[in-house]
Design a protein around this motif. Structure first.
Motif, mmCIF file in Angstrom:
data_model
loop_
_atom_site.group_PDB
_atom_site.id
_atom_site.type_symbol
_atom_site.label_atom_id
_atom_site.label_comp_id
_atom_site.label_asym_id
_atom_site.label_seq_id
_atom_site.Cartn_x
_atom_site.Cartn_y
_atom_site.Cartn_z
ATOM 1 N N PRO A 29 8.285 18.304 -26.774
ATOM 2 C CA PRO A 29 7.777 19.617 -27.186
ATOM 3 C C PRO A 29 6.537 20.001 -26.398
ATOM 4 N N GLU A 30 6.310 21.292 -26.291
ATOM 5 C CA GLU A 30 5.090 21.768 -25.652
ATOM 6 C C GLU A 30 3.887 21.282 -26.457
ATOM 7 N N PRO A 31 2.791 20.912 -25.787
ATOM 8 C CA PRO A 31 1.572 20.576 -26.530
ATOM 9 C C PRO A 31 1.108 21.747 -27.387
ATOM 10 N N GLN A 32 0.427 21.442 -28.462
ATOM 11 C CA GLN A 32 -0.108 22.489 -29.317
ATOM 12 C C GLN A 32 -1.129 23.320 -28.542
ATOM 13 N N PRO A 33 -1.108 24.642 -28.749
ATOM 14 C CA PRO A 33 -2.098 25.490 -28.059
ATOM 15 C C PRO A 33 -3.522 25.052 -28.368
ATOM 16 N N LEU B 85 -2.023 27.505 -21.342
ATOM 17 C CA LEU B 85 -1.089 26.841 -20.443
ATOM 18 C C LEU B 85 0.267 26.676 -21.111
ATOM 19 N N SER B 86 1.275 26.500 -20.295
ATOM 20 C CA SER B 86 2.617 26.147 -20.729
ATOM 21 C C SER B 86 3.313 25.505 -19.544
ATOM 22 N N ARG B 87 4.386 24.792 -19.803
ATOM 23 C CA ARG B 87 5.136 24.201 -18.695
ATOM 24 C C ARG B 87 5.708 25.294 -17.805
ATOM 25 N N GLU B 88 6.126 26.396 -18.400
ATOM 26 C CA GLU B 88 6.651 27.508 -17.614
ATOM 27 C C GLU B 88 5.596 28.044 -16.648
ATOM 28 N N LYS B 89 4.372 28.196 -17.119
ATOM 29 C CA LYS B 89 3.300 28.719 -16.273
ATOM 30 C C LYS B 89 2.936 27.718 -15.177
ATOM 31 N N ILE B 90 2.911 26.449 -15.523
ATOM 32 C CA ILE B 90 2.587 25.411 -14.540
ATOM 33 C C ILE B 90 3.666 25.373 -13.462
#
Length: 241
Positions: free
Chosen positions: A16-20, A27-32
């Motif tokens: 899962p994405e890390p908590q904001p 950040l997000s994996r999509e943005k990275i």
């Protein structure tokens, strides 16, 4: 903590994405991945690092490790973003149309993102979009008249991949060489030209001579289409027994 992979962490696509976090830059994996793709498009994979991506995003490098463990995971994310684009064109009612659409989309993606060709032909790509493309391709090839069982399907997938990967890697390499060669390429040709002429004049290499002297510079897209059609025609034919 034990996982389905033993003590190893789950693949990046399953975590899962890390908590904001309350930070100036979300950040997000999509943005990275998008930032990494932009840098790789401009500078290639050799200059790509998490540190450079972090700088581009305006964050500390350690923040990225919440989203990707290492550079290998970063490349996995980048590759699957490209496969998402290929997957968009992979659904057709006729098997040959599906295969052609995937092949042309793969070539187009590799020409737009040259680094992508560097990552083809190595370890399998297992991201969700890569798997979707693989499923669409294999399912289409399984419907070809000449594919009678799993062995035929494996050979068909292997032959198709060999043609696509070989073609796009060669085309990208030639594009890179043309961009960077300049006087070095001219000097190389000038230095080896007389040698090649002498060797061809010996008469020992008549077919090579024909290719060098009479052969035209073939259009890459036309050659890709021709070779692809040849392979699909072969797959369509019933195998010899």
């Amino acid at each position: 903590m034990d996982t389905p992979y033993g003590s190893a962490p789950k693949p990046v696509w399953e975590r899962p994405e890390p908590q904001p976090r309350a930070a100036p830059v979300p950040l997000s994996r999509e943005k990275i991945a998008a930032t990494a793709i932009r840098l790789a498009d401009a500078h290639g994979l050799d200059g790509l690092s998490l540190r450079k991506i972090a700088k581009e995003l305006g964050v500390g490098p350690m923040r990225l490790y919440d989203y990707v463990i290492n550079r290998s995971e970063l490349l996995d994310l980048m590759v699957d973003v490209v496969y998402a684009r290929i997957a968009e064109v992979s659904q057709h009612s006729e098997w040959r149309a599906t295969v052609l659409a995937v092949a042309h989309a793969t070539r187009a993606a590799a020409l737009d993102h040259e680094w992508f060709s560097d990552l083809l032909g190595g370890r399998p790509h297992l991201g969700p979009h890569a798997l979707a493309v693989g499923e669409a391709t294999a399912a289409a090839l399984s419907q070809a008249p000449g594919v009678r069982g799993i062995d035929d399907l494996q050979r068909a997938v292997g032959a198709l991949n060999a043609v696509i990967i070989g073609a796009v890697r060669r085309e990208v390499t030639e594009r890179r060489t043309a961009r960077s060669a300049g006087t070095d390429e001219a000097a190389w040709q000038a230095s080896l030209g007389p040698y090649l002429t002498r060797m061809l004049e010996t008469g020992k290499y008549p077919t090579v001579a024909r290719l060098v002297i009479d052969g035209a510079h073939l259009d890459a897209e036309e050659t890709f289409n021709h070779n692809l059609a040849t392979v699909l025609d072969g797959i369509t034919s019933h195998p010899h027994t």
